[in-house]
Structure formats: structure tokens, C-alpha cells
Design an enzyme around this catalytic site. Structure first.
Site, PDB file in Angstrom:
ATOM      1  N   GLY A  96       0.834  -1.209   0.000  1.00  0.00           N
ATOM      2  CA  GLY A  96       0.000   0.000   0.000  1.00  0.00           C
ATOM      3  C   GLY A  96       0.857   1.243   0.000  1.00  0.00           C
ATOM      4  N   ASN A  97       0.250   2.359   0.305  1.00  0.00           N
ATOM      5  CA  ASN A  97       1.028   3.593   0.429  1.00  0.00           C
ATOM      6  C   ASN A  97       0.408   4.489   1.488  1.00  0.00           C
ATOM      7  OD1 ASN A  97      -0.900   5.518  -0.888  1.00  0.00           O
ATOM      8  ND2 ASN A  97      -0.593   4.111  -2.602  1.00  0.00           N
ATOM      9  N   ARG A  98       0.997   5.632   1.728  1.00  0.00           N
ATOM     10  CA  ARG A  98       0.622   6.457   2.882  1.00  0.00           C
ATOM     11  C   ARG A  98      -0.548   7.402   2.620  1.00  0.00           C
ATOM     12  NH1 ARG A  98       5.303   6.612   6.489  1.00  0.00           N
ATOM     13  NH2 ARG A  98       6.987   5.571   5.411  1.00  0.00           N
ATOM     14  N   ALA A 126      -3.766   7.878  -4.918  1.00  0.00           N
ATOM     15  CA  ALA A 126      -2.372   7.420  -5.014  1.00  0.00           C
ATOM     16  C   ALA A 126      -2.441   5.947  -5.427  1.00  0.00           C
ATOM     17  CB  ALA A 126      -1.683   7.580  -3.678  1.00  0.00           C
TER      18      ALA A 126
END
Ligand code: CTP
Length: 406
Positions: free
Chosen positions: A215-217, A282
Site C-alpha cells: 500500500g502507500n501512505r 495514489a
């Protein structure tokens, strides 16, 4: 005062909390509102028409076919009279009918006929409120823009204690006032009225197995702020979001997704019907080549994770954008203007909103952002702004581009 001279159509349904309706009418009148009552057949079991009509200073409407001198067609007349339709208390049954567009009585016909904002104050036993069907119906209504007045916790009619009491009268008044205030607010700039916008937000999560993912932030704050502000400015908004902790903004059509492939599918099906797409998500550029159906075990040892490229959603939409406006985002840790111009071209975007992650106050999980607008001719850096203000500046660009393109 927000309620002064506002027309509040109070829908009363057949739950025990209907006994509080006279007090609610009283408070609405004290706040300067004009009140009419429409009730369901069963509401009469809990509160009399005499009380309601004396307090509201209007006859109570309950019968879809009742003759009336006031309006040529009763449900349409009431629907048009209302500045706000407040269903309090709202039973599980009426919420279910509203969620599914069923209109077998005056109250539900008014709901379908009215253009006014609608709010519901649910009241029922806790287990009813928690029933998956009721939860789904309530969620559906909220996604469709119905204002939600959170039920309170305390003693219930059964004698048990729990969540499900109709919200306190003062809470209902406060929520109605804030709904009307935000309508007034949004009426001031309605430059996106009639426009349909697709907004993507949040991260995408790419599963490795049932418990692990890449995943990402991203928190989704920027995309949700855009969706919220666009709605306030009159647009119909279709928000496609990866998993976030944020509440769905009122009045926004919402599709929750997990992976980039899910997001692509949701965006492709919405894209035909929109005038502009703002790609604030994102999106993971890569996903695991395989995703295990069962949990990968430590004992099996370390295996390299093979990644495959995800489709570029913005570029896919850009390739068939026609006259639609497309806004992409770019996140860079350096200057990034050249990269942003590259993305502008690659995605056939009209504008790239460039974030510089290394600037203080920009990036993930903060309420502010510093962005630059980059297109083929211009690079314009905005000051540090709240994400809602950034959203408005982006929407100013969208409104401007739509005027030029359409
Ligand atoms: N985007 C997309 N689909 C992807 C990847 C990105 O729609 N698979 C969109 C994002 O929502 C954003 C823009 O494209 O609007 C970002 O483009 P991307 O090329 O991913 O840029 P960055 O992630 O900023 O940069 P990099 O190429 O350096 O990863």
C-alpha cells in the site's frame, strides 16, 4: 438565524419516539421556522393529529389521496413547499422504503418528489439499528446525500439500554441548522451546478495474501476535500476511493474499492457520464503477480515477490477523454516540473497538480498542502493552504476549463 422563515416539512413515522415530535415542532417554531407535518399511518398510534396540527399551525397530512384546496397535488405541493424535509423519527421500515425508492404512502411520495435536502433521525431498538439490512439501507441513503442525524445511546422503549434513541431535540435542531447553513453556503458559489465530476481518492492496496498487502501512505484527505467542495459548488460527484478512515462526504455518490484494478473498473464505468475527472488517488503502480488465497507461512521461507505493472487509470481515461476535462496529480520529492509536464502529456491531462513532498505542510496525513499547477504553458505555485482551499483552487481551474471546453 438559519431557521428563520425556513420551511421545515417534518415527516413523522410510527416509532415510540414520535411522542417527542410535538417538542421538536415547538423548538423549530421557536427558532423561527415554519413547520408542516406529514405522517405515516402508524405514527398516529404514538401522537395525535390534534396535537401536531395545533402546534404546527397547519393541518397534518397523512393521506396521499386526501382532497386539499391548498395544493393541486398534495405530495408535490408539500415537496415543493419544503426547504428541508426532516424525517424524525425515522423507522427501519420507512428508511428501507426511502433507500429503495418505494413510495406507497404520502411521506415516501414526498421524499421522492422533493428537491429539498432531506435528513433522517433514525429511532429504533439497538438490534434493529445494527441489522445488516438496516445498516445497508442507511448507508445507501447517506451515499445518496440524505443527511444523517446520529441516533443517541440510552434507555430504549424495550427497557434495555443501547444505541437507537432518536437524537436529542437540540442535536436535531443543530444538525438541521448546519445542513441549511451549508446549503446557503454552497448556494453562494454554484459554478459547478449541473456538472458531473469523477474524483478518485485514497490509496490502492494490492494484496499479497489475505492478510498482507502493498500500500502507500495516502489518507485520501485531498480527494475527499475535492469531492466535498465540488458538491458544495453544485456538482454531482462520483467519488471512487481506496480504503481510508474518512467519512463519506454528504451528498456524494460513493464507490469504495481496494486495488488499482478495482479502481480502474469503477472509473471506466463512471467516466462516460462525467464532464471532468480529478485523479487524486495514489494508485499503486505495481501489484504482486500472484496473490495467495491462503496466508503465506513464515516456515515456507523468503520468496521474492514478483510485481507486474498496474494499468495507468488516468492515462486510460485520458486516451478516450473527448471533451472531458482531466486533472492528474504528481508527487515528487524534487522540483518536478519537467516530470509533471511529462505526466501531462502521457495522461492527456489538462492540468497536473504537482505536490512537492519535501516541503513542510505538503503531502500525506496533513490538513494543508502546497501545490503547483502545471500545464503546457504555465507553472503556478500556490501558497500553503488548507486542503479544502487547495480543493477550491483546483475546482476553479476545472470550472474554467469546462467553460472553455464545453
Ligand atoms: N495514476 C493513475 N493510475 C496509476 C498511477 C497513477 O491513475 N496506475 C494517476 C494518479 O491518480 C495521479 C497521477 O496518475 O493523478 C500520478 O501519476 P504517476 O505517474 O503515478 O505519478 P507519481 O506516482 O507521482 O510518480 P511516479 O511516476 O514517479 O511514480
Amino acid at each position: 438565524m438559519t431557521l428563520q422563515d425556513r420551511h421545515i416539512l417534518l415527516g413523522i413515522t410510527g416509532g415510540i419516539a414520535a411522542y417527542k415530535a410535538p417538542l421538536l415542532i415547538r423548538r423549530l417554531l421557536e427558532c423561527g421556522a415554519k413547520v408542516r407535518v406529514v405522517r405515516t399511518a402508524t405514527a398516529e398510534q404514538f401522537v395525535t393529529d390534534t396535537t401536531l396540527s395545533v402546534l404546527s399551525q397547519h393541518p397534518v397530512s397523512a393521506d396521499l389521496f386526501a382532497p386539499t384546496d391548498e395544493f393541486p397535488v398534495l405530495h408535490v405541493g408539500l415537496a415543493e413547499w419544503a426547504d428541508l424535509f426532516l424525517v424524525a423519527p425515522a423507522t427501519a421500515h420507512t428508511l428501507g422504503k426511502m433507500a429503495h425508492g418505494l413510495a406507497d404512502d404520502l411521506l415516501t411520495c414526498v421524499y421522492l418528489a422533493t428537491q429539498a435536502p432531506t435528513m433522517v433521525a433514525p429511532a429504533m431498538e439497538e438490534h434493529m439499528l445494527q441489522h445488516p439490512q438496516v445498516v445497508a439501507n442507511c448507508q445507501r441513503l447517506r451515499q445518496q446525500g440524505v443527511g444523517w442525524i446520529e441516533p443517541a445511546t440510552g434507555p430504549l422503549a424495550s427497557g434495555a439500554s443501547g444505541k437507537g434513541r432518536m437524537a436529542d431535540i437540540e442535536q436535531i435542531i443543530a444538525d438541521v441548522e448546519s445542513n441549511l447553513a451549508s446549503q446557503a453556503d454552497s448556494n453562494s458559489t454554484q459554478d459547478l451546478q449541473g456538472r458531473r465530476l469523477l474524483v478518485t481518492a485514497g490509496p490502492t492496496l494490492e494484496d499479497l495474501d489475505p492478510v498482507r498487502f502493498i500500500g502507500n501512505r495516502s489518507t485520501g484527505k485531498m480527494g475527499y476535500a475535492i469531492a466535498e467542495q465540488a458538491r458544495r459548488r453544485g456538482a454531482s460527484v462520483h467519488l471512487v476511493s481506496g480504503p481510508t478512515q474518512l467519512p463519506v462526504p454528504d451528498g456524494v455518490e460513493f464507490v469504495g474499492v481496494r486495488s488499482a484494478l478495482d479502481m480502474l473498473q469503477a472509473c471506466e464505468s463512471a467516466f462516460e457520464g462525467v464532464d471532468a475527472a480529478i485523479m487524486a488517488a495514489a494508485v499503486a503502480d505495481f501489484r504482486p503477480a500472484t496473490s495467495s488465497q491462503t496466508k503465506m507461512k513464515r516456515d515456507a521461507g523468503i520468496k521474492p515477490i514478483e510485481l507486474v505493472e498496474n494499468p495507468d487509470i488516468a492515462a486510460t481515461l485520458g486516451a478516450r477523454k473527448g471533451k472531458r476535462v482531466l486533472i492528474a496529480f504528481a508527487m515528487e520529492t524534487g522540483q518536478g516540473v519537467d516530470e509533471a509536464r511529462g505526466k501531462l502529456k502521457k495522461k492527456s491531462a489538462d492540468l497536473v497538480v504537482l505536490n512537492n513532498l519535501q516541503q513542510e505542510g505538503a503531502g500525506f496525513a496533513v490538513d494543508t498542502n502546497i501545490v503547483s499547477f502545471v500545464d503546457s504553458k504555465r507553472e503556478q505555485t500556490l501558497p500553503l493552504l488548507e486542503k479544502h482551499e487547495v480543493a477550491d483552487r483546483i475546482l476553479d481551474e476545472v470550472a474554467d476549463l469546462l467553460q472553455r471546453v464545453l
